[in-house]
Design an enzyme around this catalytic site. Structure first.
Site, PDB file in Angstrom:
ATOM      1  N   LEU A 126     -18.731   4.633 -85.853  1.00  0.00           N
ATOM      2  CA  LEU A 126     -19.649   3.509 -85.997  1.00  0.00           C
ATOM      3  C   LEU A 126     -19.676   2.694 -84.710  1.00  0.00           C
ATOM      4  O   LEU A 126     -18.649   2.191 -84.261  1.00  0.00           O
ATOM      5  CB  LEU A 126     -19.240   2.615 -87.175  1.00  0.00           C
ATOM      6  CG  LEU A 126     -20.249   1.528 -87.576  1.00  0.00           C
ATOM      7  CD1 LEU A 126     -20.100   1.187 -89.055  1.00  0.00           C
ATOM      8  CD2 LEU A 126     -20.100   0.248 -86.755  1.00  0.00           C
ATOM      9  N   HIS A 230      -7.837  -3.790 -82.328  1.00  0.00           N
ATOM     10  CA  HIS A 230      -8.479  -4.293 -81.120  1.00  0.00           C
ATOM     11  C   HIS A 230      -9.337  -5.505 -81.475  1.00  0.00           C
ATOM     12  O   HIS A 230      -9.895  -5.591 -82.574  1.00  0.00           O
ATOM     13  CB  HIS A 230      -9.346  -3.172 -80.538  1.00  0.00           C
ATOM     14  CG  HIS A 230      -9.843  -3.408 -79.156  1.00  0.00           C
ATOM     15  ND1 HIS A 230     -10.904  -4.244 -78.877  1.00  0.00           N
ATOM     16  CD2 HIS A 230      -9.435  -2.905 -77.964  1.00  0.00           C
ATOM     17  CE1 HIS A 230     -11.130  -4.242 -77.578  1.00  0.00           C
ATOM     18  NE2 HIS A 230     -10.252  -3.442 -76.997  1.00  0.00           N
TER      19      HIS A 230
END
Length: 344
Positions: A126, A230
């Site tokens: 994605l 992240h």
């Protein structure tokens, strides 16, 4: 209008640009022409097959802005992982070192190398380009996959998982991998990430330590990365957590990012969805309508979008001609839809 459709050969230039933009750590899109073209071919084959059970199919979709014809994002589903190539994870668990005689009782976290997700479906790949990151675009690019899986359950396993990108800096420096590199691999994170992305996983089995790793032996920086995502991945993690995805103690072997999973039937969007017949109105009014994520029931001609829908008393969904055209459907076609508004 933004639509989701199966990827085609003509989408290669856009896919290559997305691979470049996604950066280090986005393993499923290596910047490699041969591999990207192979992904497109594999996806076209998957959409052309009629399996009766989950297999090696790799479904890759793109998001297109119909007003410009530009591809602004991509999203994928692996029907299963680990059947052709080994699929690795670390599982975080505990061991107890205790001595009643000495009055010592220590609980220690360990990382165990495993293949526990073999045969399970994965949502992956994605990426939404910066220019399209507004409104409900990101949610559509994620949620349509759950509707697709709910509409075609025989193509997927009962459980689905997602690997979330772990901590690394703009240069691809991963504190967790740095420790592994120093002691076992002698290969930096960008190289290891790239090799995995192009399907070269033999080095993992050859060099990865075969015995559990005691977490307290890792550097403090590496320990702090375990199970963390992240910064750019935090919105995607929150979205999946709202869908009911949870971490069961599995983390990525490169950056220690969390792997989260859910039973397909318990995913929020799946539970709120329903398959209905549609009526197409030539003089459609948005009065008394709600915005919905909508997919058609096709495979090779699959389409998804966001559009206003009015649910009629008989249970049918009333939609506009523009929506019907975007979904390649007409009156009496079947769609699966879920409301865009969050549950009360």
């Amino acid at each position: 209008m933004l639509i989701i459709r199966p990827i085609e050969e003509r989408d290669y230039p856009a896919l290559y640009e997305i691979a470049q933009e996604s950066g280090i750590g986005f393993t499923s899109l290596p910047v490699n022409e041969a591999l990207l073209r192979k992904k497109i071919s594999a996806a076209q084959l998957a959409f052309a097959t009629t399996p009766t059970q989950p297999g090696p199919q790799s479904y890759l979709f793109v998001m297109e802005d119909t007003s410009t014809g530009e591809v602004v994002g991509t999203s994928g589903i692996e029907a299963t992982v680990g059947l052709n190539d080994a699929f690795y994870h670390y599982h975080v668990s505990k061991v107890v070192h205790a001595s009643r005689e000495l009055g010592v009782h220590n609980t220690v976290d360990i990382l165990t190398f495993c293949n526990d997700y073999t045969g399970v479906s994965e949502i992956c790949t994605l990426f939404l380009r910066e220019k399209a990151r507004k409104g409900l675009a990101g949610r559509l690019l994620s949620k349509f996959r759950f509707l697709f899986m709910a509409q075609h359950p025989h193509r997927f396993s009962e459980t689905v998982f997602a690997e979330m990108r772990g901590i690394s800096d703009e240069n691809g420096k991963s504190p967790f991998w740095e420790w592994l590199e120093k002691h076992f691999f002698s290969v930096d994170f960008p190289t290891a990430d790239y090799l995995t992305g192009i399907g070269n996983k033999v080095f993992i089995a050859e060099l990865m330590p075969k015995y559990p790793i005691y977490v307290n032996l890792l550097s403090k920086e590496a320990q702090a990365c375990i199970g963390k995502v992240h910064e750019k991945t935090k919105p995607a993690l929150r979205l999946l957590q709202q869908e009911g995805f949870k971490n069961r103690g599995y983390v990525d072997i490169f950056d220690a990012g969390p792997t989260i999973e859910a039973d397909v039937r318990n995913i929020t969007t799946v539970r709120r969805s329903k398959a209905v017949k549609v009526s197409v109105s030539q003089d459609f009014s948005e009065q008394d309508c709600e915005m919905h994520f909508i997919i058609n029931d096709k495979i090779s001609d699959f389409r998804a979008c966001i559009a206003p829908v009015k649910i009629l008393e008989g249970g049918e969904a009333l939609i506009s001609q523009d929506t019907a055209d975007a979904l390649l459907i007409d009156t009496n076609s079947t769609v699966r839809l879920a409301p865009c508004a969050p549950p009360a």
